[in-house]
Design a protein around this motif. Structure first.
Motif, short mmCIF file in Angstrom:
data_model
loop_
_atom_site.label_atom_id
_atom_site.label_comp_id
_atom_site.label_asym_id
_atom_site.label_seq_id
_atom_site.Cartn_x
_atom_site.Cartn_y
_atom_site.Cartn_z
N MET A 138 0.83 -1.21 0.00
CA MET A 138 0.00 0.00 0.00
C MET A 138 0.87 1.25 0.00
O MET A 138 0.52 2.26 -0.62
N ALA A 139 1.99 1.19 0.71
CA ALA A 139 2.87 2.35 0.86
C ALA A 139 3.56 2.74 -0.45
O ALA A 139 4.18 3.80 -0.52
N GLU A 140 3.43 1.93 -1.48
CA GLU A 140 3.97 2.30 -2.79
C GLU A 140 3.19 3.46 -3.40
O GLU A 140 3.72 4.19 -4.23
N ASN A 141 1.92 3.61 -2.98
CA ASN A 141 1.05 4.61 -3.59
C ASN A 141 0.56 5.69 -2.62
O ASN A 141 0.16 6.76 -3.06
N ILE A 142 0.53 5.38 -1.33
CA ILE A 142 0.05 6.33 -0.34
C ILE A 142 0.94 6.25 0.90
O ILE A 142 1.67 5.28 1.08
N GLN A 143 0.81 7.26 1.74
CA GLN A 143 1.53 7.23 3.01
C GLN A 143 0.78 6.31 3.97
O GLN A 143 -0.42 6.46 4.17
N VAL A 144 1.50 5.35 4.55
CA VAL A 144 0.92 4.43 5.52
C VAL A 144 1.56 4.68 6.87
O VAL A 144 2.79 4.64 6.99
N ILE A 145 0.73 4.93 7.85
CA ILE A 145 1.20 5.10 9.22
C ILE A 145 0.63 3.94 10.02
O ILE A 145 -0.58 3.72 10.04
N SER A 146 1.50 3.19 10.68
CA SER A 146 1.06 2.02 11.43
C SER A 146 1.55 2.12 12.87
O SER A 146 2.75 2.30 13.11
N ILE A 147 0.63 2.00 13.78
CA ILE A 147 0.96 1.94 15.20
C ILE A 147 0.89 0.47 15.57
O ILE A 147 -0.17 -0.16 15.46
N THR A 148 2.01 -0.10 15.99
CA THR A 148 2.08 -1.53 16.23
C THR A 148 3.06 -1.85 17.34
O THR A 148 3.96 -1.07 17.64
N HIS A 149 2.87 -3.02 17.92
CA HIS A 149 3.82 -3.56 18.89
C HIS A 149 4.57 -4.76 18.31
O HIS A 149 5.43 -5.32 18.97
N LEU A 150 4.20 -5.17 17.10
CA LEU A 150 4.78 -6.37 16.52
C LEU A 150 5.95 -6.05 15.58
O LEU A 150 5.80 -5.26 14.64
#
Length: 180
Positions: A130-142
């Motif tokens: 997805m990040a190839e086309n849009i900005q992806v922000i992910s909040i994760t613990h993994l």
């Protein structure tokens, strides 16, 4: 007034028809993604009902129906999906939306809830695509998801004598390795 009502009815029908036309492709795509994300017997349907009153976006009432089990009863998502299943379903829907809509960015707040490390890695791969086309922000613990990111920030809380503050800091390469 009657002429305007007929125009609204005609427009609503056109919208309903266009929705009904694309629903099978949406269902097929989401099921395919769910299988890739470790739900081999996934079943997903979009139920449509036409309401009497008009809403801002037509007369349709849509329900998402789901089952994760072979020959399982398909019911509304909120009634039958576990936390991990819901996480994967939401990622699949957002993945589909992001591929067909010009979104500038998308935020995932612990989309990995209730999933294993193997599935988290697959989810991270989807988010990376997805990040190839849009900005992806992910909040994760993994780490399986965080490790696929380009930039990493650490969010943490700190106290002083009066209150608690939330802080964020961009991680350098060494700090990133330590956090992961």
């Amino acid at each position: 007034l009657k002429a305007q009502e007929e125009l609204v009815i005609k427009s609503a029908k056109k919208l309903t028809d266009s929705r009904v036309k694309v629903i099978p492709a949406i269902e097929k795509t989401i099921v395919s993604q769910l299988v890739q994300l470790g739900i081999p017997n996934a079943n997903f349907k979009i139920s449509t009902q036409i309401k009497e009153d008009f809403q801002y976006l037509g007369r349709d009432y849509l329900s998402f129906l789901f089952s994760a089990n072979k020959n399982g009863q398909i019911e509304e998502v909120q009634r039958v999906a576990s936390g991990g299943e819901l996480s994967r379903l939401m990622l699949s829907i957002k993945y589909l939306i992001s591929s067909s809509t010009a979104l500038p960015s998308i935020v995932f707040d612990e989309i990995d809830t209730g999933v294993s490390g193997e599935i988290a890695a697959k989810m991270g791969t989807m988010m990376n695509k997805m990040a190839e086309n849009i900005q992806v922000i992910s909040i994760t613990h993994l780490p399986q998801i965080a490790g696929k990111g380009k930039n990493h920030y650490k969010v943490y809380k700190a106290d002083d004598e009066l209150e608690t503050y939330s802080n964020i800091v961009l991680l350098d390469q060494q700090s990133r390795i330590e956090e992961l």
